[in-house]
Design an enzyme around this catalytic site. Structure first.
Site, PDB file in Angstrom:
ATOM      1  N   SER A  15      -1.984-101.265 -85.741  1.00 27.50           N
ATOM      2  CA  SER A  15      -1.802-101.004 -84.305  1.00 27.50           C
ATOM      3  C   SER A  15      -2.919-101.655 -83.498  1.00 27.50           C
ATOM      4  O   SER A  15      -3.041-101.427 -82.297  1.00 27.50           O
ATOM      5  CB  SER A  15      -1.778 -99.501 -84.031  1.00 27.50           C
ATOM      6  OG  SER A  15      -2.972 -98.894 -84.479  1.00 27.50           O
ATOM      7  N   ASN A 101      -6.019 -88.721 -86.509  1.00 32.27           N
ATOM      8  CA  ASN A 101      -4.912 -88.069 -85.789  1.00 32.27           C
ATOM      9  C   ASN A 101      -5.365 -87.403 -84.493  1.00 32.27           C
ATOM     10  O   ASN A 101      -4.659 -87.452 -83.482  1.00 32.27           O
ATOM     11  CB  ASN A 101      -4.235 -87.029 -86.685  1.00 32.27           C
ATOM     12  CG  ASN A 101      -3.567 -87.657 -87.887  1.00 32.27           C
ATOM     13  OD1 ASN A 101      -3.538 -88.887 -88.005  1.00 32.27           O
ATOM     14  ND2 ASN A 101      -3.036 -86.845 -88.784  1.00 32.27           N
ATOM     15  N   THR A 146      23.488 -94.646 -42.649  1.00 31.14           N
ATOM     16  CA  THR A 146      23.978 -93.871 -43.788  1.00 31.14           C
ATOM     17  C   THR A 146      25.161 -94.686 -44.302  1.00 31.14           C
ATOM     18  O   THR A 146      25.860 -95.335 -43.522  1.00 31.14           O
ATOM     19  CB  THR A 146      24.456 -92.452 -43.400  1.00 31.14           C
ATOM     20  OG1 THR A 146      25.551 -92.585 -42.489  1.00 31.14           O
ATOM     21  CG2 THR A 146      23.354 -91.630 -42.747  1.00 31.14           C
ATOM     22  N   HIS A 147      25.337 -94.693 -45.611  1.00 26.13           N
ATOM     23  CA  HIS A 147      26.386 -95.525 -46.243  1.00 26.13           C
ATOM     24  C   HIS A 147      26.224 -96.997 -45.869  1.00 26.13           C
ATOM     25  O   HIS A 147      27.212 -97.731 -45.838  1.00 26.13           O
ATOM     26  CB  HIS A 147      27.797 -95.072 -45.852  1.00 26.13           C
ATOM     27  CG  HIS A 147      28.021 -93.603 -45.972  1.00 26.13           C
ATOM     28  ND1 HIS A 147      28.531 -92.989 -47.095  1.00 26.13           N
ATOM     29  CD2 HIS A 147      27.756 -92.586 -45.094  1.00 26.13           C
ATOM     30  CE1 HIS A 147      28.596 -91.682 -46.913  1.00 26.13           C
ATOM     31  NE2 HIS A 147      28.122 -91.411 -45.707  1.00 26.13           N
ATOM     32  N   SER A 268      14.504-122.632 -52.588  1.00 24.60           N
ATOM     33  CA  SER A 268      15.440-122.893 -53.676  1.00 24.60           C
ATOM     34  C   SER A 268      15.303-124.349 -54.078  1.00 24.60           C
ATOM     35  O   SER A 268      15.036-125.211 -53.242  1.00 24.60           O
ATOM     36  CB  SER A 268      16.862-122.604 -53.201  1.00 24.60           C
ATOM     37  OG  SER A 268      17.780-123.376 -53.932  1.00 24.60           O
ATOM     38  N   LYS A 274      16.857-122.160 -47.929  1.00 25.42           N
ATOM     39  CA  LYS A 274      16.570-120.820 -48.448  1.00 25.42           C
ATOM     40  C   LYS A 274      15.115-120.378 -48.292  1.00 25.42           C
ATOM     41  O   LYS A 274      14.189-121.168 -48.429  1.00 25.42           O
ATOM     42  CB  LYS A 274      16.941-120.748 -49.944  1.00 25.42           C
ATOM     43  CG  LYS A 274      18.401-120.877 -50.219  1.00 25.42           C
ATOM     44  CD  LYS A 274      19.221-119.757 -49.627  1.00 25.42           C
ATOM     45  CE  LYS A 274      19.210-118.535 -50.430  1.00 25.42           C
ATOM     46  NZ  LYS A 274      20.002-118.353 -51.551  1.00 25.42           N
ATOM     47  N   GLU A 281      12.424-108.599 -54.722  1.00 25.61           N
ATOM     48  CA  GLU A 281      13.442-108.507 -55.782  1.00 25.61           C
ATOM     49  C   GLU A 281      12.812-108.148 -57.120  1.00 25.61           C
ATOM     50  O   GLU A 281      13.357-107.354 -57.890  1.00 25.61           O
ATOM     51  CB  GLU A 281      14.184-109.836 -55.918  1.00 25.61           C
ATOM     52  CG  GLU A 281      15.056-110.167 -54.726  1.00 25.61           C
ATOM     53  CD  GLU A 281      15.573-111.603 -54.796  1.00 25.61           C
ATOM     54  OE1 GLU A 281      16.671-111.798 -55.325  1.00 25.61           O
ATOM     55  OE2 GLU A 281      14.873-112.522 -54.347  1.00 25.61           O
ATOM     56  N   TYR A 308       1.668 -84.878 -87.230  1.00 23.57           N
ATOM     57  CA  TYR A 308       1.546 -86.321 -87.023  1.00 23.57           C
ATOM     58  C   TYR A 308       2.540 -87.075 -87.904  1.00 23.57           C
ATOM     59  O   TYR A 308       2.712 -86.754 -89.086  1.00 23.57           O
ATOM     60  CB  TYR A 308       0.118 -86.812 -87.341  1.00 23.57           C
ATOM     61  CG  TYR A 308      -0.027 -88.310 -87.104  1.00 23.57           C
ATOM     62  CD1 TYR A 308      -0.275 -88.804 -85.820  1.00 23.57           C
ATOM     63  CD2 TYR A 308       0.165 -89.222 -88.139  1.00 23.57           C
ATOM     64  CE1 TYR A 308      -0.357 -90.169 -85.581  1.00 23.57           C
ATOM     65  CE2 TYR A 308       0.081 -90.591 -87.901  1.00 23.57           C
ATOM     66  CZ  TYR A 308      -0.174 -91.057 -86.631  1.00 23.57           C
ATOM     67  OH  TYR A 308      -0.240 -92.406 -86.396  1.00 23.57           O
ATOM     68  N   GLN A 313       2.587 -93.810 -83.459  1.00 22.44           N
ATOM     69  CA  GLN A 313       1.853 -95.029 -83.112  1.00 22.44           C
ATOM     70  C   GLN A 313       2.652 -95.889 -82.130  1.00 22.44           C
ATOM     71  O   GLN A 313       2.079 -96.675 -81.380  1.00 22.44           O
ATOM     72  CB  GLN A 313       1.579 -95.806 -84.402  1.00 22.44           C
ATOM     73  CG  GLN A 313       0.852 -97.093 -84.218  1.00 22.44           C
ATOM     74  CD  GLN A 313       0.369 -97.649 -85.556  1.00 22.44           C
ATOM     75  OE1 GLN A 313      -0.455 -97.045 -86.219  1.00 22.44           O
ATOM     76  NE2 GLN A 313       0.904 -98.785 -85.957  1.00 22.44           N
ATOM     77  N   LYS A 316       2.208 -96.600 -78.039  1.00 23.92           N
ATOM     78  CA  LYS A 316       1.342 -97.518 -77.298  1.00 23.92           C
ATOM     79  C   LYS A 316       2.043 -98.662 -76.576  1.00 23.92           C
ATOM     80  O   LYS A 316       1.741 -98.903 -75.393  1.00 23.92           O
ATOM     81  CB  LYS A 316       0.233 -98.035 -78.211  1.00 23.92           C
ATOM     82  CG  LYS A 316      -0.800 -96.953 -78.454  1.00 23.92           C
ATOM     83  CD  LYS A 316      -1.693 -97.258 -79.626  1.00 23.92           C
ATOM     84  CE  LYS A 316      -2.193 -95.972 -80.231  1.00 23.92           C
ATOM     85  NZ  LYS A 316      -1.104 -95.166 -80.873  1.00 23.92           N
TER      86      LYS A 316
END
Ligand code: ARG
Length: 472
Positions: A15, A101, A146-147, A268, A274, A281, A308, A313, A316
């Site tokens: 590790s 541990n 809204t919506h 772009s 663009k 994003e 354990y 491990q 991580k």
């Protein structure tokens, strides 16, 4: 062990690539443990001093990149073996009453409490950027949706502050996780504790932990302290992804509510016109990775028997990845906010579409004694008729309006004005100028409180670490 470990097995199970980031905390934890072993007379003064000086020397060598950590199984063996090379035999006593541990849990908890403060600071910076923009444009009106359909006029500042308070809760979730994280695990041994009369409270004090964890099996078996943080960060990113989406929408040619500085947009390779909001994003896009890190650890933990297991491990990679991405994202998101400018003309133009003051008109009629349901019906039919002639509420003059509703007075013309709508709001938490001003003041106070909180904790921890490093 009778045989040397198979090379492929060793590589598969190491590790070190991940946990070498924990070297500083592994050494600090070892300094505290050594000091306690001296207190209970497992180490004599000379041994304790050699261990202390050896660990500090090792720390400096690692910081100067003089030691190749990658050849060890994990950071705990790397520290122990290198200490042995520096000071010889006394190093062999350091692992008394300790197991990897409980050691890994200590390292992670020490590492994470610092990271929680960094992350909270990152969130605070973004909150500050939002607040600054809100303070700069306290009375700018825009359509609220809204919506994704135009609904009612709102203050630009109100919209920004909605995110401020979401981020506030995100920071509070991390703070809350810290209260449970900030306990000493060391002393659990492999799982059952130890027959050696260790002093856990003494170690807790050396490392500025307010308390010790109560159950040794719980200590080495669980990783819920990481899960909590990843969960808080996932919620935070779900907020950020919505924020990213709004930046994308607002900056698009269809809205043009904001202008993003050129340094924060890309062109772009094929379409010369663009100006793409890539940063927003990507903020939105990285959410998948953060939520996935929570899922990754949750699945790792699910169904594991106590205590354990090596599966643990695997905590991580998702943890480190999530923290790395969060730190970067919070930073750039704050800078993005500092490089955004609203476009009042376009907001004003948009206010004119969508009958945004219909609800204000209903509420005005309620003031004239008309039941709300009836008022809703009356305004609804006016709006439908206007819409069929491609007209809007503000196209009506007073006399025309009187033709539809007879109980009105001249004040109604103000009610129909989109920009005036803000001033008519009275309820607590609404988008009125005074209420938004109240929010701005509270937001500023909250940020000041965070600054105090963050510095107080860091100071407390760092002054303890300094004593350990100095051998005091
Ligand atoms: N590298 C291990 C981990 O991260 C440290 C604990 C190892 N314990 C053991 N019994 N092999 O979980």
């Amino acid at each position: 062990m009778s045989k040397n470990l198979d090379q492929e097995v060793a590589e598969f199970s190491t590790s070190i690539n991940e946990d070498q980031q924990l070297y500083w905390f592994d050494i600090i934890g070892s300094l505290a443990h050594g000091k306690m072993l001296q207190k209970i007379k497992i180490l004599n003064q000379s041994e304790a001093q050699q261990i202390q000086l050896g660990l500090v020397q090792l720390l400096q060598s690692i910081e100067k990149n003089q030691i190749d950590l990658s050849i060890y199984e994990d950071i705990h063996s790397a520290v122990e073996m290198n200490l042995k090379q520096i000071i010889g035999e006394p190093a062999e006593k350091l692992h008394t009453a300790r197991s990897r541990n409980d050691q890994i849990v200590l390292d992670e908890r020490l590492f994470l409490r610092e990271k929680i403060i960094h992350l909270i600071r990152g969130i605070n910076n973004l909150q500050k950027a939002l607040l600054t923009l809100a303070q700069k444009y306290p009375s700018l009106v825009m359509p609220g949706y809204t919506h994704l359909q135009p609904a009612q006029p709102v203050l630009f500042a109100h919209h920004l502050l909605a995110y401020f308070f979401m981020l506030q809760r995100d920071a509070e979730r991390l703070q809350d996780a810290l209260t449970r994280l900030n306990q000493l695990p060391l002393g659990a041994g492999a799982l059952a504790g130890t027959s050696i009369p260790i002093d856990r409270k003494f170690v807790a004090d050396l490392l500025a932990f307010p308390s010790v964890q109560l159950n040794s099996m719980d200590v080495v078996a669980d990783r819920d302290y990481i899960l909590e943080i990843l969960s808080a960060l996932s919620i935070e990113f779900i907020h950020l992804s919505r924020f990213g989406e709004e930046i994308v929408l607002w900056s698009s040619p269809s809205f043009q509510f904001i202008i993003i500085d050129d340094a924060f947009t890309t062109g772009s390779s094929i379409m010369p016109q663009k100006k793409n909001p890539d940063i927003a994003e990507l903020i939105r896009g990285k959410t998948g990775e953060i939520v996935a890190s929570w899922i990754s650890l949750a699945v790792t933990l699910k169904g594991l028997p106590l205590t354990y297991n090596r599966d643990l491990q695997q905590d991580k990679p998702p943890l480190f990845r999530a923290i790395r991405e969060c730190e970067k994202t919070f930073h750039i998101a704050a800078r993005l906010m500092n490089n955004i400018q609203p476009n009042p003309e376009k907001m004003e133009e948009a206010l004119k579409n969508g009958f945004l003051t219909s609800t204000d008109l209903c509420e005005y009629l309620v003031g004239k004694g008309i039941p709300f349901r009836k008022a809703h019906e009356m305004v609804g039919s006016i709006v439908r008729e206007l819409a069929s002639h491609d007209k809007n509420l503000h196209d009506l003059n007073y006399e025309e309006l009187e033709g539809y509703i007879d109980c009105i007075d001249r004040e109604v013309m103000i009610v129909l004005d989109e920009k005036q709508s803000i001033n008519r709001k009275q309820s607590e938490g609404s988008t009125s100028l005074q209420e938004v001003k109240k929010q701005i003041d509270i937001a500023q106070k909250l940020l000041d409180q965070w600054t105090d909180y963050n510095t107080r904790l860091e100071k407390e921890w760092h002054s303890k670490y300094e004593l350990l490093l100095k051998g005091e």
